[in-house]
Structure formats: structure tokens, C-alpha cells
Enzyme design. Structure first.
Site, PDB file in Angstrom:
ATOM      1  N   GLU A  56      -3.804   7.093  -4.461  1.00  0.00           N
ATOM      2  CA  GLU A  56      -3.352   6.385  -3.552  1.00  0.00           C
ATOM      3  C   GLU A  56      -3.508   5.377  -4.821  1.00  0.00           C
ATOM      4  O   GLU A  56      -3.671   5.185  -5.336  1.00  0.00           O
ATOM      5  CB  GLU A  56      -4.696   5.934  -2.545  1.00  0.00           C
ATOM      6  CG  GLU A  56      -4.477   4.492  -1.697  1.00  0.00           C
ATOM      7  CD  GLU A  56      -5.926   4.237  -1.106  1.00  0.00           C
ATOM      8  OE1 GLU A  56      -6.002   4.561   0.172  1.00  0.00           O
ATOM      9  OE2 GLU A  56      -7.215   4.215  -2.261  1.00  0.00           O
TER      10      GLU A  56
ATOM     11  N   TYR B 280       0.787  -1.177   0.225  1.00  0.00           N
ATOM     12  CA  TYR B 280       0.283  -0.154   0.039  1.00  0.00           C
ATOM     13  C   TYR B 280       1.321   1.318  -0.008  1.00  0.00           C
ATOM     14  O   TYR B 280       1.541   1.160   0.824  1.00  0.00           O
ATOM     15  CB  TYR B 280      -1.247   0.178   1.518  1.00  0.00           C
ATOM     16  CG  TYR B 280      -1.655   1.166   1.218  1.00  0.00           C
ATOM     17  CD1 TYR B 280      -3.266   1.143   0.638  1.00  0.00           C
ATOM     18  CD2 TYR B 280      -1.137   2.390   2.110  1.00  0.00           C
ATOM     19  CE1 TYR B 280      -3.761   2.446   0.857  1.00  0.00           C
ATOM     20  CE2 TYR B 280      -2.073   3.591   1.537  1.00  0.00           C
ATOM     21  CZ  TYR B 280      -3.420   4.119   1.886  1.00  0.00           C
ATOM     22  OH  TYR B 280      -4.317   5.060   0.947  1.00  0.00           O
TER      23      TYR B 280
END
Ligand code: GDP
Ligand code: MN
Length: 398
Positions: A193, A105
């Protein structure tokens, strides 16, 4: 403005952030054609992905692997039209699938409470990242980023190290992070993101998913109009935006016009509360005409609010400050005149509550103008109640 995944990835690619190749399809047949193109190049495995501005598409069944063109068509047929968290899927991204060995992530965002930018990085990425952040917060590193210093190679290395990425991925992930920061900074984003940032079986690190929120306040110095999503925005909101009005469409029947965001927000609450008594009448919109509202702005505002077919009555709630109430009252009178001249005769009742700077003079002007549809009420609560009552009466034809 939030971007669709395929738009986010187009932006990523411009900055050299590695992404899978892919194209968008609006029909199962188109999905088949795109997959056939990949198959002809010897890469028949594709992933069919719902393009909606919502997370958790995978868990909702909106991300499916497909082996070859006919499977891609079939998966696209399943996904198109699907509802994911209230968003209907109109398009799918057909991307060349990769073999994922590990999912990480990575994001950059504006942390308003910490008053800085933050990088978030974790070796435990993928669809369970929220769960990881909850149960195992130390596995998710938060690294402040100085807006002036930004992210250079050394900072990027620090970020991926803090996230716990393994040596086989760290160098590539750091390059990706540095470029992703350029997207964030140069495009005036408030969020970029990548989840997952994947390490493939072939040892490549790439952005398998992409989420970008752009700061609309910076639109004037960016070329973001190309990302505007006409299907997703309400036509009234688009018209209001073109007139520089701060308008948000809601589901109710009482059109709202006020000055100052706080006052308009509380007006929405008061109308919703008062409306309960009249069978659940609710505010039809948010519209803040701001401090220095001219007659033109009032006319534009009234026009937008009144062109909402659900509107049955209008509440103008103004607290005079820098703009005094007499100016607002003159604005209302000329706005109604202007609309009449434009052939848009106002027929719905307009309840007006004026208070604050020069309220008495404002009320006198409205009284004197004696406009049939305008009714003045002295307090906000009573005005809201009256507007709700008239909306209910209009709805039942009473
Ligand atoms: P989200 O659920 O909306 O976050 O959509 P993602 O694009 O992140 O996809 C969800 C999950 O699908 C990912 O975490 C991956 O596990 C899987 N996935 C997506 N694309 C691929 C791909 O090309 N190959 C493989 N093997 N899995 C993929
Ligand atoms: Mn994702």
C-alpha cells in the site's frame, strides 16, 4: 509478517519505486546527525516519522516536519517513546521532506472473498482515505488483477485512470504501479500500500508512505528473514517458531495444548468462560500441536507452555483422529519423562481430556502411568473448569 515503513521503502527502492531518501534513528542525537547530513546537501527540511506497525501515525502525532538538525532532534525526542495504538515507538525514520501538491492512494492486495488480487486506486488519498471510502466510495476504484496476467503497462494505465488521477500524474503513477505490482508478486506479499502516493510541486510522483504485508507461507522461497523484528516478537513465540510449533502467547494462566486449530480456539473460549468463576483466570496461550503429534512434539509443546512464567496449570485437550488417543497418551507420558531427563521436572498440574479415536486405551495408559501431576477429566467443559480452578489455587498458594 508486516514490515515497518522504512523496510517497505527499502523494498520499494529495490524495485525502482520512487521514495524519498531517508535513514532510521533510534535516538534524538542520531536523528540530528541524519538531518545534518541532509542539511549539508542543501535539503534541511526533513520529516520525522514514528516507525510502528500501525496506521494513522500522522493523526496520532507520530509524523512531524522539521526544519534542520536541531528541530529534527527535538521532534524525534517527542516521537520516540510515544505510544501509538498500543505500539511503543523505538525508532524514527528521518526522510528528506518533499513538497506535496496532491495525495493519491494506491494498493495491491489479496481479496480473499473475491478470490483474486485487486488494485485499489484513488485520486483522494492521504490520511482521510478510510473516510473517503466510506462517504464517497465511487472515488475509490477497485480493479481486479488476474494473477496470471499481472500488471503490465496497459493494466497499470487502466488502474490509474480508474482512480481518476490527473494527466500530469498519470504516466508516472502508472510506472510506479507497474513496479509496485512487481514488489507484490515477486516478494509474495498479501498487501502493498502506498498512501499517500504524492505528486510533488516539482511534478514528481513518489511513495511517501509504504505498507507491506508478506505471506509467511512463502518464507521458504524468499529472503525475508532480514526483516524479522526481534523486538516486536515474544521470546516464547520465537522459540516455538524455531521448533515449528504453532504457538501464540496470550495473557492468562492456563497453558493450552490441543490438536487442530478449531479445537484449540474453542478450548480458549471454554477456559476463559470457566475461569470467570475463579477470579478471571484465562488461557495463557494458543498451541496447536497438529494431527500427528509425536512424543517429541508433545515434549516441545509442554516445554514451551511451561516456560511461560504466568502459567499455573496446563490443559491438554485432544480429540483423537488420525492420531489416536493411545499415541497421544504415550506421547504425554514420554514427554514428561523427557522433560524430567532434561532437568525440567514438571511441577504444574496437567489436566488431560482425551476423546475420539481410541480414547479408552489412551485413558488407560495415563492411569497406568500414574504421574502425580496428571489428572484426567472426561469432558472438555469439566476439564477446562478443573484447569482454571487449579490455576486459581496455584496463584493464591492454596
Ligand atoms: P500515516 O499517518 O501513518 O499514514 O503516515 P504517512 O507517512 O502517510 O504521513 C501522514 C501524512 O503526513 C501524509 O499524508 C502527508 O500529508 C504528511 N507527510 C508525510 N511525509 C511528508 C513530506 O515529506 N512532506 C510533506 N509536506 N508532508 C508529508
Ligand atoms: Mn500513510
Amino acid at each position: 509478517m508486516d514490515l515497518f515503513e522504512h523496510q517497505a521503502k527499502e523494498l520499494f527502492a529495490e524495485y525502482g519505486v520512487p521514495v524519498q531518501r531517508g535513514r532510521v534513528a533510534a535516538s534524538p542525537e542520531e536523528a540530528r546527525e541524519i538531518a545534518a547530513g541532509f542539511a549539508a546537501e542543501g535539503a534541511p527540511l526533513v520529516v520525522v516519522k514514528a516507525q510502528v506497525k500501525a496506521g494513522g501515525r500522522g493523526k496520532a502525532g507520530g509524523v512531524k516536519l522539521a526544519d534542520g538538525p536541531s528541530e529534527a532532534e527535538q521532534k524525534a525526542r517527542q516521537i520516540l517513546g510515544m505510544d501509538i495504538k498500543g505500539h511503543t515507538v523505538h525508532k524514527v525514520l528521518i526522510a528528506s521532506a518533499c513538497d506535496i501538491a496532491q495525495e493519491y492512494y494506491l494498493s495491491f492486495l489479496l481479496d480473499r472473498s473475491a478470490r483474486t488480487f485487486v488494485a485499489i486506486c484513488s485520486v483522494q488519498g492521504g490520511v482521510e482515505i478510510e473516510e473517503v471510502a466510506h462517504t464517497n466510495p465511487e472515488a475509490v476504484a477497485r480493479i481486479p488483477v488476474d494473477p496470471l496476467a499481472g500488471v503490465d503497462a496497459a493494466k497499470a494505465a487502466e488502474i490509474v485512470r480508474a482512480g481518476g488521477l490527473p494527466p500530469e500524474a498519470a504516466a508516472q503513477a502508472a510506472v510506479l504501479a507497474e513496479r509496485l505490482w512487481s514488489v507484490f508478486a515477486d516478494e509474495d506479499a498479501t498487501l502493498v500500500e502506498v498512501n499517500p502516493m504524492a505528486l510533488t510541486d516539482q511534478g514528481e510522483v513518489l511513495a511517501v508512505d509504504g505498507k507491506v504485508s508478506l505471506d509467511d507461507n512463502a518464507a521458504f522461497r524468499q529472503e525475508h528473514a532480514r526483516f524479522a523484528d526481534s523486538e516486536g516478537t515474544d521470546p516464547l513465540e520465537s522459540r516455538a517458531k524455531a521448533k515449528h510449533l504453532n504457538y501464540v502467547k496470550l495473557e492468562g494462566q492456563v497453558g493450552i495444548i490441543g490438536n487442530g486449530a478449531g479445537l484449540v480456539m474453542s478450548t480458549l473460549d471454554v477456559v476463559a468462560y470457566a475461569g470467570e468463576e475463579f477470579g478471571g483466570v484465562r488461557p495463557a496461550n494458543f498451541l496447536d500441536i497438529g494431527g500427528g503429534a509425536s512424543a517429541e512434539v508433545m515434549a516441545d509443546g509442554l516445554e514451551i507452555v511451561l516456560s511461560d512464567p504466568s502459567v499455573r496449570s496446563v490443559l491438554v485437550n485432544v480429540f483423537g483422529g488420525i492420531t489416536s488417543c493411545d499415541a497421544v497418551a504415550n506421547g504425554i507420558v514420554s514427554a514428561i519423562g523427557m522433560l524430567g531427563a532434561r532437568g525440567e521436572q514438571v511441577r504444574h498440574p496437567i489436566v488431560v481430556r482425551l476423546d475420539g479415536n481410541n480414547a479408552a486405551e489412551g485413558r488407560r495408559i495415563l492411569d497406568e502411568a500414574a504421574i502425580g501431576v496428571v489428572e484426567q477429566v472426561a469432558t472438555m467443559d469439566d476439564a477446562a473448569r478443573r484447569a482454571a480452578e487449579m490455576a486459581a489455587a496455584a496463584a493464591t498458594g492454596a
